[in-house]
Design a protein around this motif. Structure first.
Motif, mmCIF file in Angstrom:
data_model
loop_
_atom_site.group_PDB
_atom_site.id
_atom_site.type_symbol
_atom_site.label_atom_id
_atom_site.label_comp_id
_atom_site.label_asym_id
_atom_site.label_seq_id
_atom_site.Cartn_x
_atom_site.Cartn_y
_atom_site.Cartn_z
ATOM 1 N N ASP A 161 0.814 -1.226 0.000
ATOM 2 C CA ASP A 161 0.000 0.000 0.000
ATOM 3 C C ASP A 161 0.846 1.274 0.000
ATOM 4 O O ASP A 161 0.490 2.266 -0.633
ATOM 5 N N ILE A 162 1.957 1.224 0.702
ATOM 6 C CA ILE A 162 2.815 2.423 0.787
ATOM 7 C C ILE A 162 3.409 2.741 -0.583
ATOM 8 O O ILE A 162 3.407 3.883 -1.040
ATOM 9 N N ILE A 163 3.906 1.706 -1.259
ATOM 10 C CA ILE A 163 4.589 1.928 -2.545
ATOM 11 C C ILE A 163 3.600 2.183 -3.674
ATOM 12 O O ILE A 163 3.912 2.899 -4.620
ATOM 13 N N HIS A 164 2.414 1.643 -3.578
ATOM 14 C CA HIS A 164 1.525 1.674 -4.741
ATOM 15 C C HIS A 164 1.049 3.082 -5.129
ATOM 16 O O HIS A 164 0.708 3.327 -6.284
ATOM 17 N N GLN A 165 1.039 4.013 -4.192
ATOM 18 C CA GLN A 165 0.626 5.389 -4.529
ATOM 19 C C GLN A 165 1.518 5.873 -5.688
ATOM 20 O O GLN A 165 2.745 5.695 -5.637
ATOM 21 N N PRO A 166 0.925 6.469 -6.752
ATOM 22 C CA PRO A 166 1.691 6.743 -7.992
ATOM 23 C C PRO A 166 3.009 7.494 -7.807
ATOM 24 O O PRO A 166 4.023 7.098 -8.385
ATOM 25 N N LEU A 167 3.003 8.561 -6.994
ATOM 26 C CA LEU A 167 4.263 9.308 -6.868
ATOM 27 C C LEU A 167 5.294 8.508 -6.062
ATOM 28 O O LEU A 167 6.487 8.495 -6.400
ATOM 29 N N ARG A 168 4.837 7.813 -5.027
ATOM 30 C CA ARG A 168 5.787 7.009 -4.244
ATOM 31 C C ARG A 168 6.339 5.865 -5.094
ATOM 32 O O ARG A 168 7.498 5.477 -4.959
ATOM 33 N N LEU A 169 5.509 5.344 -5.987
ATOM 34 C CA LEU A 169 5.967 4.297 -6.915
ATOM 35 C C LEU A 169 7.105 4.839 -7.797
ATOM 36 O O LEU A 169 8.127 4.186 -8.000
ATOM 37 N N ARG A 170 6.908 6.076 -8.280
ATOM 38 C CA ARG A 170 7.939 6.685 -9.142
ATOM 39 C C ARG A 170 9.205 7.003 -8.346
ATOM 40 O O ARG A 170 10.323 6.825 -8.842
ATOM 41 N N ILE A 171 9.026 7.451 -7.112
ATOM 42 C CA ILE A 171 10.204 7.739 -6.271
ATOM 43 C C ILE A 171 11.014 6.454 -6.067
ATOM 44 O O ILE A 171 12.235 6.429 -6.242
ATOM 45 N N MET A 172 10.316 5.380 -5.716
ATOM 46 C CA MET A 172 11.016 4.111 -5.465
ATOM 47 C C MET A 172 11.644 3.565 -6.753
ATOM 48 O O MET A 172 12.739 3.000 -6.724
ATOM 49 N N ALA A 173 10.947 3.735 -7.875
ATOM 50 C CA ALA A 173 11.491 3.266 -9.159
ATOM 51 C C ALA A 173 12.796 4.001 -9.469
ATOM 52 O O ALA A 173 13.790 3.402 -9.901
ATOM 53 N N ALA A 174 12.801 5.329 -9.221
ATOM 54 C CA ALA A 174 13.998 6.127 -9.511
ATOM 55 C C ALA A 174 15.150 5.718 -8.594
ATOM 56 O O ALA A 174 16.284 5.538 -9.051
ATOM 57 N N LEU A 175 14.865 5.565 -7.309
ATOM 58 C CA LEU A 175 15.945 5.273 -6.357
ATOM 59 C C LEU A 175 16.493 3.861 -6.514
ATOM 60 O O LEU A 175 17.694 3.634 -6.363
ATOM 61 N N THR A 176 15.623 2.912 -6.836
ATOM 62 C CA THR A 176 16.105 1.528 -6.974
ATOM 63 C C THR A 176 16.774 1.286 -8.334
ATOM 64 O O THR A 176 17.390 0.250 -8.536
ATOM 65 N N ALA A 177 16.650 2.257 -9.248
ATOM 66 C CA ALA A 177 17.360 2.123 -10.533
ATOM 67 C C ALA A 177 18.844 2.446 -10.367
ATOM 68 O O ALA A 177 19.641 2.205 -11.273
ATOM 69 N N LEU A 178 19.201 3.017 -9.213
ATOM 70 C CA LEU A 178 20.604 3.357 -8.944
ATOM 71 C C LEU A 178 21.312 2.176 -8.284
ATOM 72 O O LEU A 178 20.662 1.344 -7.652
ATOM 73 N N PRO A 179 22.648 2.125 -8.402
ATOM 74 C CA PRO A 179 23.384 1.071 -7.680
ATOM 75 C C PRO A 179 23.182 1.228 -6.168
ATOM 76 O O PRO A 179 22.903 2.335 -5.695
ATOM 77 N N ASP A 180 23.359 0.132 -5.437
ATOM 78 C CA ASP A 180 23.223 0.131 -3.975
ATOM 79 C C ASP A 180 24.005 1.268 -3.341
ATOM 80 O O ASP A 180 25.160 1.494 -3.690
ATOM 81 N N GLY A 181 23.371 1.974 -2.440
ATOM 82 C CA GLY A 181 24.086 3.007 -1.687
ATOM 83 C C GLY A 181 24.099 4.372 -2.350
ATOM 84 O O GLY A 181 24.443 5.361 -1.722
#
Lengths: 99, 184
Positions: A6-26
């Motif tokens: 539920d936390i991630i599914h909100q559209p903007l939070r989904l985009r935030i997580m998509a952007a951050l997880t597209a980067l290498p760890d750290g």
């Protein structure tokens, strides 16, 4: 089938997580760059980052670059895991409907 | 929470779109640093060629060595992980092939004049840049085609001021392109 987050599914939070997880760890993104990449406004980006930080999905660090304050947001290991599960569930939904 | 297939597809498309933008942003970031390195170096090379034409060859060798070393340092410092811009063995092989092919034709076979060399290398470099831009982003294509056009203008119309023209349009063009990419 796994549950959607539920936390991630909100559209903007989904985009935030998509952007951050597209980067290498750290590695993280500064606030301005994250705003540009997700198409958010100052106000709503701050509020959604706070929600993600409270859940432990992102870490927020504030530092000065020269004389300018810079906020950097980084996906945590928990956030990466939750996002990967969320994406897997979305794929299952699509695959399930096709089958 | 339950959603239907269409909503799931929209969410996945949204994710793909953001991931693509992040990757492009990272490519632009490292490319912008390299352009800001090569721009001033190139400008210095052309000024040296104009002021001391006898030493132009040595000047360009030194500039190329500094540029390649600097590009390597930028790549290592950027800690990019996987991706098309990592400076690995393939990147080194690409550089050897690039310079090898250029030297073979411009010096080994065709024996270009200094003016022809001054036009050939930036156009050759920008050809690769433009082709890469078809995958990496429109900024690469715009910079590649823009500098190619200005190089041709200089080659045909600037007479004895060709090297100085190139110092401005090639060196300056790379530098401005770097700043533009950084903003994007």
């Amino acid at each position: 089938m796994a549950e959607l987050d539920d936390i991630i599914h909100q559209p903007l939070r989904l985009r935030i997580m998509a952007a951050l997880t597209a980067l290498p760890d750290g590695q993280g993104l500064d606030f301005t760059r994250l705003k540009k990449l997700t198409g958010a406004t100052d106000g709503n980006l701050g509020a959604h980052i706070e929600t993600l930080a409270k859940t432990g999905y992102v870490a927020v660090t504030k530092a000065f670059v020269g004389k300018k304050p810079q906020t950097t947001v980084t996906a945590t290991a928990a956030g990466r895991g939750a996002f990967a599960r969320h994406v897997a569930t979305l794929r299952e939904i699509i695959a399930g409907s096709e089958g | 929470m339950t959603i239907d297939r269409r909503e799931a597809a929209v969410a996945l498309a949204d994710i793909d779109n953001v991931v693509r933008r992040v990757r492009q942003s990272r490519v632009y970031r490292i490319a912008s640093l390299m352009l800001m390195l090569w721009g001033p170096l190139t400008a210095i090379g052309y000024v040296v060629s104009w002021a001391w034409p006898r030493y132009a060859g040595y000047g360009w060798i030194a500039i190329d060595l500094i540029g390649v070393a600097g590009s390597y340092a930028i790549s290592v410092r950027s800690r990019t992980g996987d991706g098309p811009h990592r400076f690995d063995g393939r990147m080194f092989a690409a550089l050897v092939l690039f310079f090898g092919f250029g030297l073979l034709w411009s010096v080994g076979i065709a024996h270009f004049t200094p003016r022809q060399l001054g036009a050939f290398w930036p156009i050759y470099f920008m050809l690769v840049y433009t082709i890469a831009g078809l995958w990496l982003g429109i900024a690469f294509v715009a910079i590649g085609l823009g500098i190619t056009a200005l190089t041709l203008v200089g080659y045909f119309f600037t007479g004895p001021w060709f090297e100085l023209w190139m110092a401005v349009v090639n060196g300056g063009g790379l530098l401005l392109g770097g700043f533009w990419m950084r903003r994007n």
